[in-house]
Design a protein around this motif. Structure first.
Motif: not given
Ligand code: ADP
Ligand code: MG
Length: 271
Positions: A27, A55-60, A230
């Protein structure tokens, strides 16, 4: 035979294997570490849920499994294939957060759309994928009378049921579902959870589901993977030992309530 050799030759279980998956985003000058050392194994026909805060990255992680993005490190095997190969062969279906139905097509045409595109994948018979009869799946989802309707004629819950139907119609052995109920009100959401359970019982696909509702995770899953943010890490894995098919009164039972509390506790890092 030496012990190391024996263990290297032993077959590793798990139809779906994610090994030490990490993901960093750039970023500007800074780097965001979205996922760190994620290890997840899923047996064929199991329903596994990623549970964790926003925000813990599930979708990622789901996008990486779907082959839509690549990991920074780690190895993924989907029934022995890479995500790119599995996706090319339509071995992965995706149920998104919003139903994403095309308004100018009927419900039936929407749910068969992914079968009609990329027909290269359908040139040769594929023993690992069995497309399902669309009208039958719509009927299982309670949408038999709406096959010829337009998406705008459906309620929010019905549209999301159509999106689930589309996922099952493809017949992919792995289904990825990214918070498919999160935009719905609580009652509709509960009803949809049961619909999904009923249809899943009939098809028994391997599912990787995402939610930030502990109750939904326990109701649906064989196993809940609790993630912390994070970077996104696996905090804990909880086996859900409730009977299948789930009894209709399961949510009122002591063992269900205990498991929901347990999942929430693990999220806070307690045991
Ligand atoms: P979740 O689905 O659990 O809410 P996400 O996978 O959407 O979490 O996001 C995980 C983290 O990665 C967040 O900090 C988010 O801001 C960051 N992130 C996600 N996608 C991108 C991207 N394309 N570029 C930069 N950062 C991203
Ligand atoms: Mg998300």
């Amino acid at each position: 035979m030496d012990v190391a050799g024996a263990s290297a030759a032993a077959p590793r279980t798990g139809a779906i294997r994610l090994e030490r998956i990490s993901k960093r985003y750039r970023r500007g000058e800074a780097e965001v570490e979205a996922l760190s050392d994620i290890d997840i194994t899923i047996e064929q026909g199991h329903f596994v849920t990623l549970f964790g805060p926003s925000g813990c990255g599930k979708s990622t992680l789901l996008r990486i499994v779907a082959g839509l993005e690549s990991q920074t490190a780690g190895v993924i095997s989907l029934f022995g294939k890479t995500p790119a190969e599995a996706s090319r062969r339509k071995h992965v279906s995706w149920v998104p957060q919003s139903p994403a139905l095309l308004p100018w097509l009927s419900v039936l045409d929407n749910v068969t759309l992914s079968q009609r595109i990329n027909r290269d994948a359908d040139r040769e018979p594929d023993p690992d994928r069995a497309p399902q009869d669309a009208r039958e799946v719509l009927s299982e989802m309670g949408l038999a009378e709406f096959a010829d309707a337009r998406p705008t004629q459906l309620s929010g819950g019905m549209r999301q049921r159509a999106a689930l139907a589309r996922g099952f119609v493809l017949g992919a052995p792995l289904m990825l579902m990214d918070e498919p109920f999160s935009a719905l009100d609580e009652l509709t959401r509960d009803a949809l959870g049961w619909h999904l359970l009923d249809v899943w019982e009939r098809h028994r696909k391997t599912v990787l589901f995402v939610t930030h509702s502990a109750g939904e995770a326990v109701l649906l899953s064989d196993r809940v993977v609790v993630m912390t943010p994070r970077p996104g890490r696996v905090q804990d894995v909880i086996d859900i030992t409730l009977p299948r098919p789930r009894p209709r009164d399961i949510a009122e039972r002591h063992e269900f309530v205990e498991l929901v509390l347990e999942v929430k506790k693990r999220l806070r890092g307690q045991r």
